[in-house]
Motif scaffolding. Structure first.
Motif, PDB file in Angstrom:
ATOM      1  N   VAL A  74       0.849  -1.199   0.000  1.00  0.00           N
ATOM      2  CA  VAL A  74       0.000   0.000   0.000  1.00  0.00           C
ATOM      3  C   VAL A  74       0.883   1.247   0.000  1.00  0.00           C
ATOM      4  O   VAL A  74       0.632   2.207  -0.747  1.00  0.00           O
ATOM      5  CB  VAL A  74      -0.960  -0.009   1.212  1.00  0.00           C
ATOM      6  CG1 VAL A  74      -1.681   1.327   1.354  1.00  0.00           C
ATOM      7  CG2 VAL A  74      -1.967  -1.154   1.081  1.00  0.00           C
ATOM      8  N   LEU A  75       1.940   1.228   0.813  1.00  0.00           N
ATOM      9  CA  LEU A  75       2.865   2.362   0.834  1.00  0.00           C
ATOM     10  C   LEU A  75       3.565   2.542  -0.509  1.00  0.00           C
ATOM     11  O   LEU A  75       3.889   3.664  -0.897  1.00  0.00           O
ATOM     12  CB  LEU A  75       3.889   2.205   1.960  1.00  0.00           C
ATOM     13  CG  LEU A  75       3.348   2.382   3.372  1.00  0.00           C
ATOM     14  CD1 LEU A  75       4.393   1.998   4.400  1.00  0.00           C
ATOM     15  CD2 LEU A  75       2.873   3.813   3.585  1.00  0.00           C
ATOM     16  N   GLU A  76       3.784   1.444  -1.224  1.00  0.00           N
ATOM     17  CA  GLU A  76       4.372   1.565  -2.556  1.00  0.00           C
ATOM     18  C   GLU A  76       3.453   2.363  -3.476  1.00  0.00           C
ATOM     19  O   GLU A  76       3.907   3.221  -4.239  1.00  0.00           O
ATOM     20  CB  GLU A  76       4.658   0.193  -3.173  1.00  0.00           C
ATOM     21  CG  GLU A  76       5.358   0.327  -4.516  1.00  0.00           C
ATOM     22  CD  GLU A  76       5.277  -0.895  -5.403  1.00  0.00           C
ATOM     23  OE1 GLU A  76       5.864  -0.826  -6.487  1.00  0.00           O
ATOM     24  OE2 GLU A  76       4.633  -1.876  -5.027  1.00  0.00           O
ATOM     25  N   PHE A  97       6.678  11.216  -0.766  1.00  0.00           N
ATOM     26  CA  PHE A  97       7.394  10.192  -1.529  1.00  0.00           C
ATOM     27  C   PHE A  97       8.550   9.616  -0.712  1.00  0.00           C
ATOM     28  O   PHE A  97       8.681   8.408  -0.570  1.00  0.00           O
ATOM     29  CB  PHE A  97       7.924  10.765  -2.850  1.00  0.00           C
ATOM     30  CG  PHE A  97       9.000   9.913  -3.459  1.00  0.00           C
ATOM     31  CD1 PHE A  97       8.685   8.746  -4.137  1.00  0.00           C
ATOM     32  CD2 PHE A  97      10.342  10.265  -3.330  1.00  0.00           C
ATOM     33  CE1 PHE A  97       9.681   7.935  -4.669  1.00  0.00           C
ATOM     34  CE2 PHE A  97      11.342   9.470  -3.860  1.00  0.00           C
ATOM     35  CZ  PHE A  97      11.011   8.299  -4.545  1.00  0.00           C
ATOM     36  N   ALA A  98       9.393  10.496  -0.168  1.00  0.00           N
ATOM     37  CA  ALA A  98      10.597  10.043   0.539  1.00  0.00           C
ATOM     38  C   ALA A  98      10.250   9.197   1.766  1.00  0.00           C
ATOM     39  O   ALA A  98      10.831   8.128   1.982  1.00  0.00           O
ATOM     40  CB  ALA A  98      11.454  11.245   0.942  1.00  0.00           C
ATOM     41  N   VAL A  99       9.289   9.653   2.540  1.00  0.00           N
ATOM     42  CA  VAL A  99       8.920   8.937   3.766  1.00  0.00           C
ATOM     43  C   VAL A  99       8.271   7.598   3.435  1.00  0.00           C
ATOM     44  O   VAL A  99       8.640   6.557   3.996  1.00  0.00           O
ATOM     45  CB  VAL A  99       7.993   9.806   4.646  1.00  0.00           C
ATOM     46  CG1 VAL A  99       7.410   9.000   5.798  1.00  0.00           C
ATOM     47  CG2 VAL A  99       8.747  11.023   5.169  1.00  0.00           C
ATOM     48  N   THR A 100       7.311   7.589   2.524  1.00  0.00           N
ATOM     49  CA  THR A 100       6.602   6.345   2.225  1.00  0.00           C
ATOM     50  C   THR A 100       7.484   5.360   1.453  1.00  0.00           C
ATOM     51  O   THR A 100       7.348   4.147   1.644  1.00  0.00           O
ATOM     52  CB  THR A 100       5.282   6.597   1.482  1.00  0.00           C
ATOM     53  OG1 THR A 100       5.530   7.350   0.292  1.00  0.00           O
ATOM     54  CG2 THR A 100       4.295   7.344   2.364  1.00  0.00           C
ATOM     55  N   ALA A 101       8.394   5.854   0.630  1.00  0.00           N
ATOM     56  CA  ALA A 101       9.318   4.945  -0.063  1.00  0.00           C
ATOM     57  C   ALA A 101      10.226   4.253   0.947  1.00  0.00           C
ATOM     58  O   ALA A 101      10.434   3.029   0.870  1.00  0.00           O
ATOM     59  CB  ALA A 101      10.146   5.702  -1.100  1.00  0.00           C
ATOM     60  N   ALA A 102      10.729   5.011   1.900  1.00  0.00           N
ATOM     61  CA  ALA A 102      11.603   4.421   2.922  1.00  0.00           C
ATOM     62  C   ALA A 102      10.841   3.401   3.772  1.00  0.00           C
ATOM     63  O   ALA A 102      11.335   2.291   4.018  1.00  0.00           O
ATOM     64  CB  ALA A 102      12.188   5.518   3.812  1.00  0.00           C
ATOM     65  N   LEU A 103       9.639   3.743   4.197  1.00  0.00           N
ATOM     66  CA  LEU A 103       8.841   2.815   5.003  1.00  0.00           C
ATOM     67  C   LEU A 103       8.447   1.574   4.205  1.00  0.00           C
ATOM     68  O   LEU A 103       8.434   0.463   4.734  1.00  0.00           O
ATOM     69  CB  LEU A 103       7.592   3.515   5.542  1.00  0.00           C
ATOM     70  CG  LEU A 103       7.832   4.584   6.606  1.00  0.00           C
ATOM     71  CD1 LEU A 103       6.534   5.320   6.933  1.00  0.00           C
ATOM     72  CD2 LEU A 103       8.438   3.969   7.863  1.00  0.00           C
TER      73      LEU A 103
END
Length: 125
Positions: free
Chosen positions: A15-17, A39-45
């Motif tokens: 989902v985060l992807e 983008f940065a936060v959700t990509a890392a998570l």
């Protein structure tokens, strides 16, 4: 319950992807601050969750499900918001991707599952 935690983490990561892929499109080449941060936060998570999931789920299976669910949600969201035109065929193919991901989850864990994360030919000492 403990066996399902990696699958829930994988689903959340997928989902985060979809969130980071959508935010990437909205960032306009990283020129808009809010979508760039999202983008940065959700990509890392998302990557962190995928990494955690592959401790228990074979890499190939986990990656296929992560990509399939993430891509399906991204396209579905784009069609729902009018960014991409709606198409019955597109919806049918997305359903196929989700069905294949569910099929991978439904497969029984075999001998290969116990060796997840170990390179082919790895020797135990």
């Amino acid at each position: 319950m403990k066996r399902s935690v990696p699958w829930l983490v994988l689903l959340a990561s997928a989902v985060l992807e979809a969130v980071w892929a959508t935010a990437l499109g909205l960032s306009d080449g990283f020129s808009k601050p809010l979508p760039t941060v999202v983008f940065a936060v959700t990509a890392a998570l998302s990557m962190l969750g995928l990494g955690m999931a592959i401790r228990s789920i074979p890499l190939g299976t986990a990656y296929a499900i992560w990509v399939g669910i993430g891509a399906s949600l991204t396209v579905g969201w784009a069609m729902a918001t009018g960014v991409e035109p709606f198409s019955v065929l597109k919806l049918l193919f997305i359903a196929g991707i989700v069905g294949c991901a569910a099929g991978l989850k439904a497969l029984p864990a075999g001998k290969d599952h116990a060796a997840a994360g170990k390179p082919a030919g790895a020797v135990r000492r």
